[in-house]
Each structure stands twice: as structure tokens, then as C-alpha cells.
Design a protein around this motif. Structure first.
Motif, mmCIF file in Angstrom:
data_model
loop_
_atom_site.group_PDB
_atom_site.id
_atom_site.type_symbol
_atom_site.label_atom_id
_atom_site.label_comp_id
_atom_site.label_asym_id
_atom_site.label_seq_id
_atom_site.Cartn_x
_atom_site.Cartn_y
_atom_site.Cartn_z
ATOM 1 N N GLN A 136 7.783 7.551 -10.924
ATOM 2 C CA GLN A 136 6.554 7.482 -10.766
ATOM 3 C C GLN A 136 5.626 7.461 -11.952
ATOM 4 O O GLN A 136 4.769 6.689 -11.895
ATOM 5 C CB GLN A 136 6.057 8.858 -9.899
ATOM 6 N N ASN A 137 6.112 7.835 -13.211
ATOM 7 C CA ASN A 137 5.414 7.779 -14.465
ATOM 8 C C ASN A 137 3.793 7.962 -14.067
ATOM 9 O O ASN A 137 3.108 7.342 -14.520
ATOM 10 C CB ASN A 137 5.561 6.435 -14.841
ATOM 11 N N HIS A 138 3.611 9.292 -13.737
ATOM 12 C CA HIS A 138 2.142 9.339 -12.942
ATOM 13 C C HIS A 138 1.101 9.643 -14.391
ATOM 14 O O HIS A 138 1.634 10.051 -15.494
ATOM 15 C CB HIS A 138 2.304 10.808 -12.296
ATOM 16 N N LYS A 157 4.902 8.490 7.412
ATOM 17 C CA LYS A 157 5.821 8.056 8.262
ATOM 18 C C LYS A 157 7.144 7.544 7.463
ATOM 19 O O LYS A 157 8.202 7.298 7.831
ATOM 20 C CB LYS A 157 5.481 7.112 9.366
ATOM 21 N N HIS A 158 6.544 7.256 6.348
ATOM 22 C CA HIS A 158 7.712 6.658 5.217
ATOM 23 C C HIS A 158 7.733 7.576 4.192
ATOM 24 O O HIS A 158 7.243 8.750 4.184
ATOM 25 C CB HIS A 158 7.282 5.364 4.683
ATOM 26 N N LYS A 159 8.769 7.404 3.407
ATOM 27 C CA LYS A 159 9.281 8.773 2.532
ATOM 28 C C LYS A 159 8.845 8.271 0.955
ATOM 29 O O LYS A 159 9.273 8.824 0.160
ATOM 30 C CB LYS A 159 11.129 8.673 2.395
ATOM 31 N N ILE A 160 7.940 7.444 0.784
ATOM 32 C CA ILE A 160 7.542 6.898 -0.443
ATOM 33 C C ILE A 160 6.124 7.524 -0.655
ATOM 34 O O ILE A 160 5.101 6.882 -0.832
ATOM 35 C CB ILE A 160 7.683 5.580 -0.608
ATOM 36 N N SER A 161 6.300 8.699 -0.887
ATOM 37 C CA SER A 161 4.899 9.516 -1.196
ATOM 38 C C SER A 161 4.154 9.182 -2.310
ATOM 39 O O SER A 161 3.130 9.503 -2.336
ATOM 40 C CB SER A 161 5.233 11.053 -0.944
ATOM 41 N N ASP A 162 5.125 8.638 -3.351
ATOM 42 C CA ASP A 162 4.442 8.178 -4.524
ATOM 43 C C ASP A 162 4.028 6.789 -4.726
ATOM 44 O O ASP A 162 4.195 6.061 -5.605
ATOM 45 C CB ASP A 162 5.347 8.736 -5.868
ATOM 46 N N PHE A 163 3.982 6.278 -3.433
ATOM 47 C CA PHE A 163 3.947 4.624 -3.389
ATOM 48 C C PHE A 163 2.988 4.162 -4.227
ATOM 49 O O PHE A 163 2.785 3.143 -4.761
ATOM 50 C CB PHE A 163 3.553 4.395 -1.841
ATOM 51 N N PRO A 164 1.778 4.841 -4.340
ATOM 52 C CA PRO A 164 0.324 4.295 -5.253
ATOM 53 C C PRO A 164 1.072 3.808 -6.692
ATOM 54 O O PRO A 164 0.564 2.959 -7.140
ATOM 55 C CB PRO A 164 -0.521 5.215 -5.546
ATOM 56 N N ALA A 165 2.206 4.359 -7.297
ATOM 57 C CA ALA A 165 2.880 4.125 -8.588
ATOM 58 C C ALA A 165 3.300 2.816 -8.527
ATOM 59 O O ALA A 165 3.643 2.240 -9.482
ATOM 60 C CB ALA A 165 3.772 5.081 -8.764
ATOM 61 N N VAL A 211 5.270 -9.822 3.591
ATOM 62 C CA VAL A 211 4.676 -10.519 2.750
ATOM 63 C C VAL A 211 3.460 -9.713 1.658
ATOM 64 O O VAL A 211 3.129 -9.930 0.866
ATOM 65 C CB VAL A 211 4.198 -11.638 2.937
ATOM 66 N N CYS A 212 3.275 -8.500 2.437
ATOM 67 C CA CYS A 212 2.031 -7.448 1.920
ATOM 68 C C CYS A 212 2.457 -6.207 2.503
ATOM 69 O O CYS A 212 1.990 -5.492 3.386
ATOM 70 C CB CYS A 212 0.607 -8.118 2.124
ATOM 71 N N TYR A 213 3.620 -5.730 1.801
ATOM 72 C CA TYR A 213 4.007 -4.448 1.920
ATOM 73 C C TYR A 213 2.893 -3.267 1.745
ATOM 74 O O TYR A 213 2.983 -2.264 2.217
ATOM 75 C CB TYR A 213 5.414 -4.141 1.196
ATOM 76 N N ARG A 214 1.982 -3.431 0.978
ATOM 77 C CA ARG A 214 0.885 -2.555 0.572
ATOM 78 C C ARG A 214 0.283 -2.085 1.819
ATOM 79 O O ARG A 214 0.184 -0.867 1.956
ATOM 80 C CB ARG A 214 -0.075 -3.168 -0.604
ATOM 81 N N ASP A 215 0.071 -2.922 2.801
ATOM 82 C CA ASP A 215 -0.517 -2.434 4.044
ATOM 83 C C ASP A 215 0.251 -1.388 4.698
ATOM 84 O O ASP A 215 -0.225 -0.462 5.229
ATOM 85 C CB ASP A 215 -0.658 -3.691 4.818
ATOM 86 N N TYR A 216 1.558 -1.645 4.821
ATOM 87 C CA TYR A 216 2.426 -0.891 5.413
ATOM 88 C C TYR A 216 2.629 0.509 4.736
ATOM 89 O O TYR A 216 2.515 1.548 5.515
ATOM 90 C CB TYR A 216 3.855 -1.472 5.715
ATOM 91 N N LEU A 217 2.587 0.680 3.405
ATOM 92 C CA LEU A 217 2.899 1.827 2.779
ATOM 93 C C LEU A 217 1.352 2.726 2.913
ATOM 94 O O LEU A 217 1.634 3.882 3.049
ATOM 95 C CB LEU A 217 3.152 1.354 1.443
ATOM 96 N N TRP A 218 0.177 2.074 2.717
ATOM 97 C CA TRP A 218 -0.920 2.681 2.712
ATOM 98 C C TRP A 218 -1.107 3.381 4.415
ATOM 99 O O TRP A 218 -1.395 4.465 4.424
ATOM 100 C CB TRP A 218 -2.004 1.760 2.375
#
Length: 417
Positions: A136-138, A157-165, A211-218
Motif C-alpha cells: 500500500q505504501n500509504h 464486496k471485493h477484498k482490495i480495501s487499499d485499492f486507492p493505492a 478496461v476500466c477496473y477503477r469503476d468496479y473497485l470504487w
């Protein structure tokens, strides 16, 4: 408390007397270690010291006095957004996008030359291609700490809670007069799917085909627990009262007490301010955060924030496109309404963009030839808007014609550099 008045004073009033023309741009890029291992955070952080020797000044530092946000005489700000994996160039308002681009290119070369000196580099993607090698390198900024706390306290619903990193975007801030704001807000929300075709550049981490995984993660994170914190906008707006009514469907999930953030399960904004059990203060609106694809900000800007970071050669294509559309607003509205009517499109804004970002066949929207023609027309409309400004900014749109013809976003068609 009167929630509608709070909303008007903080989010609508700043648009009074604004004129179309000025633009601000935020460009984020993943920082990667070319050795396919984690970023050297100490080395990364010291890039800010390099700029401090060249006229920038520290605006915000962490508890150890390390600079977090540095600003120069133009009001441009350099920082790491959320993580030392993500470097951001925040370029202050101006009325000439080419001059803003010139400043960016100077900063970018200096920063990337520094990163390359130790086998690191910035890349032109919306998702970090080294995700499996990095942590994460927060960044120790209070707001980022609060977001991290919230996402871990309220899992999605997904396990990437640190996704903004691991995500990078380009965000366009547009000046709009309050009289034009409802129709501009409506149009940019409606064109979310079109921008996804032109700008999607965020491949997923696990071969889902996005092609835009950002939508899914947010949208599938803890922010999805609250209404209208993130995602697309399906509403249309005829008046500023309509915008206020939409704000009344939004939610609060944080506030400050005694100088420290508190996070809580999202609660409707009207309920929060008008139910005594929440012990709300009117000043809590200062901590309001939302991450919708198109936002109305307290700065008095219409912010388009759903566009992915682009390959460097076309980094300014999204802000140029958005600015040109705004400058030619009525023609863009007519073209969009005509396209929807002629092709009998009844899908919502969310449904349309979901087709694109998930990598599904665009024929689910309409005949692909008609779709290609529509995108081409939009680019021409944007170009005409930029031409009227007289700065030559329309040159920034040149890479987009290929995307319109092929219907392939950068994630499928361009080199990341």
C-alpha cells in the motif's frame, strides 16, 4: 438545521458569476519500480525535496515534517495521492490549456528523470501494472488516513480495501455559470459511457476483462454502502433545485471532532443534519466527501473525475475534450439527444458505462457504426468549441479520432508510454 440551505451555500452559491473558460487539471500516474518489486518510498518521497530547491514551498507536511503537498508561484501542487505508488500533478486554474500543459511537461520531465535515476518510472495507466509486487505504501495525510480507516472498518464486496493505492486518474475542473450548471451536469453524466470508450485505460488485476477496473473497485468497495458516494449519475437536472434534491439523496460517512476524523456507516445527509441524535454541526459539511464520476465541488467547479490516467502522449486529451464540450454545450446536447433518440437507447447512464468498462461488446448499446459516428461527431463538436477559444487547444484532441473509428479505448490500443 436547514440541509438544503447548507447545500446551496456550499455547493451552488460558488457558481454564481462564474464564466465558462477556466480549467484546472489533476493528473495522477502510477509510480513503479522497474525491478518488479516494491517502490522505495524514501527515495520516492525525496522527489518533493528536489522541487523544493526549485521554487516550490511546502503547503502541508506530515507529523514528521516531511512535505506532503508542495506548491509554486503558479498555484500548481505536486504530491503523492493516497500512496507513494501514485504521483500527482495538480495544475491550477488557467484559461489556456496549452500553457498548463507546458508547465506540466516541465514538472513531469524533472520528476521522471529523478525516478529513472534509481530504476523507477511513472507509467501512463489508470491501474498500477505492478500491483502483485507492491504494498500500500500509504501517505500519512489525515484525509488519506481517514479514507483508509473507513474502507477497513466497512468492507465492500471485493477484498482490495487499499485499492486507492493502485489507481490513477485524470480529473478535469471546469468553471460553469450557475445558469448553465444543470444542463452541463446532466450532459457530462450522460456522456460517461462515451468518455469510457475514449479514455478507459485501467486493466483489471485478475483477468476479468475490464478496461476500466477503477469503476468496479470504487463501486464495490465500502463506499458502495452509502447512496451516491461513488459511481455513475442517472439523474437529469433542469434547475439548481433539482441538483439540491439530488444532494439530499447523498450520504455522510465522516466528520471531525476536536481536530480528529471520525468515520461511521454512511447516513443520509438530510437525516444527518436534521436528526438531533447525530449531534451534527453545520461545519461538518466542510468534511463532506463524495467520489461520483461527475461532481459539483465546493470550489465552484464541475469536476469530471471518471477518466483514467492516459498514456503520456495524450495526457491532456480528456481535459481538452471536456473543455471543448462545455464550450460548445448546446450543440453537444443536441447531438447527444439526437443520437439517443435515433437509436432508441433507453439504457441508463450506469448501464451504458458498465457495458463499456467491463469490456462487453459495444453492439449492446447500438449499431457500432452509428456509435463510432457519434463519438467522431462529439470530438468535432469539442474541437469547434476549443477553436472558438483561439489558443490552438484543439490539437490535443488529435489522438481521439482513432479511438472513435476503432471503438478501442487506450487500454486496448495504445502504448502506456
Amino acid at each position: 438545521m436547514d440541509t438544503k440551505k447548507i447545500i446551496y451555500d456550499n455547493f451552488l452559491k460558488p457558481f454564481i458569476n462564474k464564466k465558462i473558460g477556466n480549467i484546472g487539471v489533476e493528473l495522477e500516474f502510477p509510480l513503479i519500480n522497474k525491478n518488479n518489486c516494491d517502490v522505495d518510498t524514501e527515495f520516492a518521497r525525496e522527489v518533493l525535496d528536489l522541487f523544493l530547491k526549485d521554487g516550490f514551498k511546502t503547503e502541508i507536511a506530515d507529523e514528521n515534517s516531511n512535505p506532503l503537498f508542495i506548491v509554486n508561484e503558479y498555484g500548481d501542487c505536486l504530491s503523492f495521492d493516497n500512496s507513494y505508488n501514485n504521483f500527482e500533478f495538480s495544475l491550477n486554474y488557467g484559461n489556456n490549456l496549452l500553457k498548463i500543459k507546458e508547465r506540466f511537461e516541465t514538472y513531469f520531465k524533472k520528476a521522471n528523470d529523478y525516478f529513472n535515476s534509481k530504476n523507477h518510472t511513472l507509467v501512463g495507466l489508470g491501474t498500477n501494472p505492478n500491483k502483485k509486487f507492491i504494498t500500500q505504501n500509504h501517505v500519512g495525510f489525515d484525509t488519506y488516513k481517514m479514507i483508509d480507516e473507513y474502507l477497513n472498518k466497512f468492507p465492500g464486496k471485493h477484498k482490495i480495501s487499499d485499492f486507492p493505492a493502485y489507481l490513477s486518474s485524470v480529473q478535469t475542473h471546469l468553471d460553469v455559470n450557475i445558469n448553465d450548471l444543470p444542463k452541463a451536469y446532466t450532459l457530462f453524466s450522460k456522456l460517461d459511457f462515451a468518455r469510457a470508450i475514449l479514455f478507459s485505460n485501467s486493466p483489471d488485476f485478475d483477468n476479468k476483462g475490464y478496461v476500466c477496473y477503477r469503476d468496479y473497485l470504487w463501486e464495490n468497495s465500502g463506499f458502495g454502502l452509502g447512496e451516491n458516494i461513488t459511481g455513475k449519475i442517472d439523474e437529469s437536472f433542469d434547475t439548481t433545485d433539482d441538483i439540491i434534491e439530488f444532494f439530499c439523496k447523498k450520504t455522510m460517512f465522516n466528520r471531525k471532532r476536536n481536530g480528529k476524523y471520525e468515520t461511521f456507516k454512511p447516513v443520509n445527509i438530510v437525516e444527518y443534519f436534521e436528526n438531533e441524535k447525530y449531534n451534527a454541526k453545520e461545519s461538518d459539511i466542510d468534511e463532506y466527501l463524495s467520489f461520483k464520476n461527475v461532481e459539483i465541488t465546493k470550489r465552484g467547479t464541475l469536476e469530471v473525475r471518471s477518466d483514467c490516467a492516459q498514456p503520456f502522449s495524450r495526457a491532456f486529451a480528456p481535459p481538452a475534450f471536456n473543455l471543448g464540450i462545455l464550450e460548445n454545450l448546446n450543440e453537444a446536447i443536441d447531438a447527444t439527444e439526437g443520437f439517443f433518440d435515433e437509436n432508441n437507447i433507453i439504457l441508463s447512464n450506469s448501464e451504458l458505462r458498465n457495458i463499456v468498462v467491463s469490456g462487453k461488446k459495444l453492439s449492446k448499446i447500438c449499431d457500432e457504426d452509428f456509435l463510432s459516428d457519434f463519438l467522431y461527431d462529439l470530438i468535432e463538436i469539442s474541437s469547434e468549441g476549443l477553436e472558438k477559444r483561439g489558443f490552438g487547444e484543439e490539437i490535443l484532441l488529435s489522438p481521439l479520432y482513432k479511438n472513435a473509428v476503432t471503438l478501442l479505448p487506450p487500454a486496448k490500443s495504445d502504448n502506456i508510454l
